[in-house]
Scaffold this motif. Structure first.
Motif, PDB file in Angstrom:
ATOM      1  N   LEU A 320       0.813  -1.211   0.000  1.00 28.42           N
ATOM      2  CA  LEU A 320       0.000   0.000   0.000  1.00 28.42           C
ATOM      3  C   LEU A 320       0.847   1.262   0.000  1.00 28.42           C
ATOM      4  O   LEU A 320       0.593   2.191  -0.783  1.00 28.42           O
ATOM      5  CB  LEU A 320      -0.947   0.004   1.200  1.00 28.42           C
ATOM      6  N   LEU A 321       1.849   1.327   0.858  1.00 30.28           N
ATOM      7  CA  LEU A 321       2.679   2.530   0.988  1.00 30.28           C
ATOM      8  C   LEU A 321       4.123   2.269   0.592  1.00 30.28           C
ATOM      9  O   LEU A 321       5.046   2.917   1.084  1.00 30.28           O
ATOM     10  CB  LEU A 321       2.616   3.054   2.437  1.00 30.28           C
ATOM     11  N   ARG A 322       4.320   1.328  -0.328  1.00 31.55           N
ATOM     12  CA  ARG A 322       5.688   0.994  -0.742  1.00 31.55           C
ATOM     13  C   ARG A 322       6.415   2.209  -1.286  1.00 31.55           C
ATOM     14  O   ARG A 322       7.614   2.397  -1.028  1.00 31.55           O
ATOM     15  CB  ARG A 322       5.663  -0.113  -1.794  1.00 31.55           C
ATOM     16  N   ASP A 323       5.715   3.063  -2.022  1.00 36.92           N
ATOM     17  CA  ASP A 323       6.378   4.229  -2.605  1.00 36.92           C
ATOM     18  C   ASP A 323       6.831   5.224  -1.543  1.00 36.92           C
ATOM     19  O   ASP A 323       7.656   6.090  -1.810  1.00 36.92           O
ATOM     20  CB  ASP A 323       5.464   4.916  -3.625  1.00 36.92           C
ATOM     21  N   ARG A 324       6.312   5.116  -0.328  1.00 33.84           N
ATOM     22  CA  ARG A 324       6.771   5.966   0.776  1.00 33.84           C
ATOM     23  C   ARG A 324       7.816   5.259   1.642  1.00 33.84           C
ATOM     24  O   ARG A 324       8.290   5.809   2.640  1.00 33.84           O
ATOM     25  CB  ARG A 324       5.594   6.353   1.672  1.00 33.84           C
ATOM     26  N   GLY A 325       8.131   4.020   1.293  1.00 37.84           N
ATOM     27  CA  GLY A 325       9.076   3.245   2.090  1.00 37.84           C
ATOM     28  C   GLY A 325       8.497   2.762   3.401  1.00 37.84           C
ATOM     29  O   GLY A 325       9.246   2.498   4.355  1.00 37.84           O
ATOM     30  N   LEU A 326       7.163   2.603   3.469  1.00 39.18           N
ATOM     31  CA  LEU A 326       6.493   2.241   4.709  1.00 39.18           C
ATOM     32  C   LEU A 326       5.659   0.972   4.554  1.00 39.18           C
ATOM     33  O   LEU A 326       5.178   0.666   3.463  1.00 39.18           O
ATOM     34  CB  LEU A 326       5.560   3.371   5.168  1.00 39.18           C
ATOM     35  N   SER A 327       5.496   0.262   5.673  1.00 41.76           N
ATOM     36  CA  SER A 327       4.526  -0.831   5.779  1.00 41.76           C
ATOM     37  C   SER A 327       3.456  -0.402   6.762  1.00 41.76           C
ATOM     38  O   SER A 327       3.705   0.405   7.660  1.00 41.76           O
ATOM     39  CB  SER A 327       5.199  -2.106   6.294  1.00 41.76           C
ATOM     40  N   VAL A 328       2.252  -0.955   6.618  1.00 42.21           N
ATOM     41  CA  VAL A 328       1.195  -0.667   7.584  1.00 42.21           C
ATOM     42  C   VAL A 328       1.036  -1.855   8.530  1.00 42.21           C
ATOM     43  O   VAL A 328       1.454  -2.975   8.231  1.00 42.21           O
ATOM     44  CB  VAL A 328      -0.155  -0.353   6.894  1.00 42.21           C
ATOM     45  N   GLY A 329       0.428  -1.600   9.692  1.00 41.31           N
ATOM     46  CA  GLY A 329       0.316  -2.611  10.728  1.00 41.31           C
ATOM     47  C   GLY A 329      -0.743  -3.646  10.457  1.00 41.31           C
ATOM     48  O   GLY A 329      -1.700  -3.425   9.702  1.00 41.31           O
ATOM     49  N   ARG A 330      -0.597  -4.788  11.117  1.00 42.64           N
ATOM     50  CA  ARG A 330      -1.575  -5.872  11.043  1.00 42.64           C
ATOM     51  C   ARG A 330      -2.646  -5.713  12.106  1.00 42.64           C
ATOM     52  O   ARG A 330      -3.838  -5.747  11.825  1.00 42.64           O
ATOM     53  CB  ARG A 330      -0.877  -7.226  11.210  1.00 42.64           C
ATOM     54  N   LEU A 331      -2.234  -5.545  13.358  1.00 39.15           N
ATOM     55  CA  LEU A 331      -3.208  -5.353  14.419  1.00 39.15           C
ATOM     56  C   LEU A 331      -3.943  -4.026  14.278  1.00 39.15           C
ATOM     57  O   LEU A 331      -5.119  -3.922  14.618  1.00 39.15           O
ATOM     58  CB  LEU A 331      -2.523  -5.408  15.789  1.00 39.15           C
ATOM     59  N   ASP A 332      -3.250  -3.027  13.770  1.00 41.02           N
ATOM     60  CA  ASP A 332      -3.861  -1.702  13.594  1.00 41.02           C
ATOM     61  C   ASP A 332      -3.168  -1.045  12.412  1.00 41.02           C
ATOM     62  O   ASP A 332      -2.011  -0.634  12.490  1.00 41.02           O
ATOM     63  CB  ASP A 332      -3.676  -0.862  14.855  1.00 41.02           C
ATOM     64  N   SER A 333      -3.868  -0.977  11.291  1.00 43.98           N
ATOM     65  CA  SER A 333      -3.237  -0.510  10.056  1.00 43.98           C
ATOM     66  C   SER A 333      -3.084   1.006  10.002  1.00 43.98           C
ATOM     67  O   SER A 333      -2.604   1.537   9.005  1.00 43.98           O
ATOM     68  CB  SER A 333      -4.025  -1.009   8.834  1.00 43.98           C
ATOM     69  N   ARG A 334      -3.452   1.719  11.073  1.00 45.15           N
ATOM     70  CA  ARG A 334      -3.099   3.140  11.163  1.00 45.15           C
ATOM     71  C   ARG A 334      -1.597   3.298  11.382  1.00 45.15           C
ATOM     72  O   ARG A 334      -1.000   4.293  10.990  1.00 45.15           O
ATOM     73  CB  ARG A 334      -3.847   3.813  12.314  1.00 45.15           C
ATOM     74  N   TYR A 335      -0.992   2.321  12.068  1.00 48.81           N
ATOM     75  CA  TYR A 335       0.436   2.370  12.371  1.00 48.81           C
ATOM     76  C   TYR A 335       1.246   2.104  11.099  1.00 48.81           C
ATOM     77  O   TYR A 335       0.848   1.290  10.250  1.00 48.81           O
ATOM     78  CB  TYR A 335       0.802   1.307  13.398  1.00 48.81           C
ATOM     79  N   THR A 336       2.398   2.749  11.004  1.00 45.31           N
ATOM     80  CA  THR A 336       3.323   2.483   9.902  1.00 45.31           C
ATOM     81  C   THR A 336       4.710   2.230  10.463  1.00 45.31           C
ATOM     82  O   THR A 336       5.056   2.677  11.560  1.00 45.31           O
ATOM     83  CB  THR A 336       3.390   3.661   8.916  1.00 45.31           C
ATOM     84  N   GLY A 337       5.503   1.483   9.708  1.00 44.93           N
ATOM     85  CA  GLY A 337       6.874   1.190  10.111  1.00 44.93           C
ATOM     86  C   GLY A 337       7.785   1.116   8.902  1.00 44.93           C
ATOM     87  O   GLY A 337       7.322   0.963   7.767  1.00 44.93           O
ATOM     88  N   ARG A 338       9.074   1.226   9.156  1.00 43.50           N
ATOM     89  CA  ARG A 338      10.082   1.108   8.097  1.00 43.50           C
ATOM     90  C   ARG A 338      10.799  -0.220   8.216  1.00 43.50           C
ATOM     91  O   ARG A 338      11.243  -0.604   9.296  1.00 43.50           O
ATOM     92  CB  ARG A 338      11.089   2.262   8.173  1.00 43.50           C
ATOM     93  N   ASP A 339      10.902  -0.917   7.098  1.00 45.80           N
ATOM     94  CA  ASP A 339      11.565  -2.215   7.071  1.00 45.80           C
ATOM     95  C   ASP A 339      13.035  -2.051   6.717  1.00 45.80           C
ATOM     96  O   ASP A 339      13.528  -0.943   6.455  1.00 45.80           O
ATOM     97  CB  ASP A 339      10.875  -3.134   6.067  1.00 45.80           C
ATOM     98  N   TYR A 340      13.726  -3.180   6.684  1.00 47.30           N
ATOM     99  CA  TYR A 340      15.158  -3.176   6.372  1.00 47.30           C
ATOM    100  C   TYR A 340      15.421  -2.514   5.023  1.00 47.30           C
ATOM    101  O   TYR A 340      16.350  -1.736   4.857  1.00 47.30           O
ATOM    102  CB  TYR A 340      15.673  -4.617   6.363  1.00 47.30           C
ATOM    103  N   ASP A 341      14.576  -2.819   4.041  1.00 46.31           N
ATOM    104  CA  ASP A 341      14.643  -2.136   2.756  1.00 46.31           C
ATOM    105  C   ASP A 341      13.224  -2.084   2.187  1.00 46.31           C
ATOM    106  O   ASP A 341      12.276  -2.514   2.829  1.00 46.31           O
ATOM    107  CB  ASP A 341      15.622  -2.822   1.786  1.00 46.31           C
ATOM    108  N   SER A 342      13.086  -1.549   0.996  1.00 41.30           N
ATOM    109  CA  SER A 342      11.755  -1.374   0.404  1.00 41.30           C
ATOM    110  C   SER A 342      11.416  -2.411  -0.643  1.00 41.30           C
ATOM    111  O   SER A 342      10.441  -2.264  -1.385  1.00 41.30           O
ATOM    112  CB  SER A 342      11.664   0.028  -0.234  1.00 41.30           C
TER     113      SER A 342
END
Length: 483
Positions: A320-342
């Motif tokens: 969903l937010l790959r172009d921003r370099g972010l993942s969204v949460g599973r328990l609460d998809s309002r949360y975002t996080g950054r992974d090791y890479d995109s």
């Protein structure tokens, strides 16, 4: 849509601590304002031993109870637990309904490092019901005793039997057999609720209940299984994807309520019709489905075509937010996080869990040990390695191949005219999607006039958002008072 990811596998204890001791207990007295009312109450942090027929202690079940003073045997009492399986009751206890709570950020951001504010909770339900928070074997401070193998308690039915045994013993010890009784849980705790009501009301010496409180509901594991070949999972996840796409600006609609209702209707109509056709889907119809699916999910038509119009939640979190370099949460998809890479197909971790877990762990230990005075060398297990979990319901090959505990609730409603069900769901919850809860509770044999739904603008643990905690408290309070 099933239970949260299992914790890392660990070798189970084959022998518990010695059983030649008495249950531990700490009793303290407090006062607080809940629901606008001043309440004096007694807190008990302690254990009840589950015993074999010959009286041998088999397990110590840790619980925390809050009883209003002066005591009233006709006052409602509510038994609560969390899910996992493998989760202690810390989340509902220190986040939603206990007299004190941990104040973590309400806006979907990380809880950071300690100290975490532990504050009075005016949204506790103590003004309308006594409260008993239960930790099943292997969670919290609960554990097997003596030669008992903890795996004896690790399964849908075995776990439910142990909780039903605890409830009966607590009613004995506290003289509460004729009190109005409510039973509730969150996540797998809703599965447990259904299985426990079957244990309590499914026999002649039954314990009748007034209400079931289902928070972030998962009952029909078959329909929601994210496995190749199961088309219903895509239907049931679609409204949650639409809500998430709208929240993050990847879709347009007048409101989340209107958009998810449109998604519900489209998912069970044109989308389901397309999915069940499989490879026979005509190209013209496929193009229309792809276009609409992109509008609901916020994903590109190119990606949806490559996914064959079937996007699993784990892929959605990442894409969903790959172009921003972010993942969204599973328990609460309002949360975002950054992974090791995109470049990954799935997130490294769930930002909506690691964003809250530290605060809750600190809070439950501080509260139980220091405020309630319960002393133990054991670690409080917030989410632990219970397993392997026995998912069988004991009805034979066909029934066990399709795990669904919702019929237990249907039977209880049909056979107990005073029983009602409250269902609370977050729009941004992929662990237990709201549409899957609706689906499981709308099947044959469900008296729908005694099931009420409430929705919240957050995820699996809707009470982490301040406005939703207030609303959840108000809604459950009204449910209990409406008996």
């Amino acid at each position: 849509m099933a239970q949260p990811p299992a914790p890392p596998a660990a070798k189970a204890e084959t022998k518990g601590p010695p059983a030649d001791r008495e249950p531990q207990m700490s009793v303290t007295r407090h006062s607080g304002t809940f629901g606008g009312q001043r309440v004096n109450y007694t807190a008990t942090a302690g254990e009840i031993f589950l015993r074999a027929d010959n009286g041998t202690p088999r397990a110590a079940i840790y619980f925390t109870s809050y009883i209003a003073e002066p005591r009233n045997p006709n006052r409602p009492v509510t038994f609560l637990f969390n899910g996992g399986p493998g989760s202690g009751s810390v989340w509902l206890h220190m986040g939603a309904f206990g007299p004190r709570r941990v104040a973590i950020p309400s806006n979907g951001t990380d809880d950071g490092a300690p100290p975490y504010p532990i504050v009075p909770n005016p949204d506790s339900l103590l003004d309308v019901t006594d409260l008993v928070f239960i930790d099943p074997v292997g969670t919290g401070f609960s554990h097997a005793l003596g030669d008992t193998n903890p795996q004896d308690f690790w399964g849908v039915t075995a776990d439910a039997r142990s909780i039903a045994q605890f409830i009966r013993q607590w009613l004995n010890d506290n003289g509460r057999w004729n009190s109005p009784k409510f039973l509730g849980g969150e996540s797998y705790g809703t599965t447990r609720t259904a299985a426990v009501v079957n244990q309590l009301e499914g026999a002649f010496n039954d314990v009748a209940l007034n209400g079931l409180i289902l928070i972030s509901t998962v009952l029909d594991f078959g329909a929601g299984a994210d496995t190749p070949g199961n088309e219903m999972t895509h239907v049931l996840n679609l409204p949650s994807m639409a809500a998430t796409a709208l929240y993050h600006g990847r879709a347009q609609a007048s409101s989340v309520e209107a958009f998810v209702e449109e998604a519900r209707r489209w998912a069970t109509g044109p989308y389901l019709h397309a999915l069940v056709q499989g490879t026979a889907l005509p190209q013209e119809e496929r193009a229309g489905i792809r276009r609409d699916l992109a509008r609901f999910t916020g994903l590109s038509e190119d990606y949806l075509e490559r996914a064959d119009l079937r996007v699993t939640p784990s892929r959605f979190y990442r894409e969903l937010l790959r172009d921003r370099g972010l993942s969204v949460g599973r328990l609460d998809s309002r949360y975002t996080g950054r992974d090791y890479d995109s470049a990954g197909e799935e997130p490294d971790n769930d930002p909506s869990f690691y964003g809250i877990d530290a605060g809750y762990t600190a809070a439950v230990n501080q509260h139980i040990r220091e405020v309630l005075g319960f002393r133990t060398d054991r670690s409080y297990v917030t989410i632990g390695p219970v397993g392997p979990w026995d998912w069988r319901l004991g009805q034979g090959r066909d029934s066990d191949a399709y795990l669904n505990v919702a019929p237990y609730i249907g039977r209880a409603l049909r056979e107990n005219s005073g029983l009602r069900v409250f269902v609370g769901q977050g729009y941004y919850d992929f662990a237990t999607p709201f549409f899957a809860a609706e689906y499981s509770l709308s099947r044959t044999g469900m008296p729908r006039d005694r099931i009420q739904y409430r929705y919240y603008g957050s995820g699996h643990m809707m009470y982490v958002r301040d406005d939703d905690r207030v609303a959840l408290s108000r809604d459950v309070r009204a449910f209990i008072q409406g008996r």
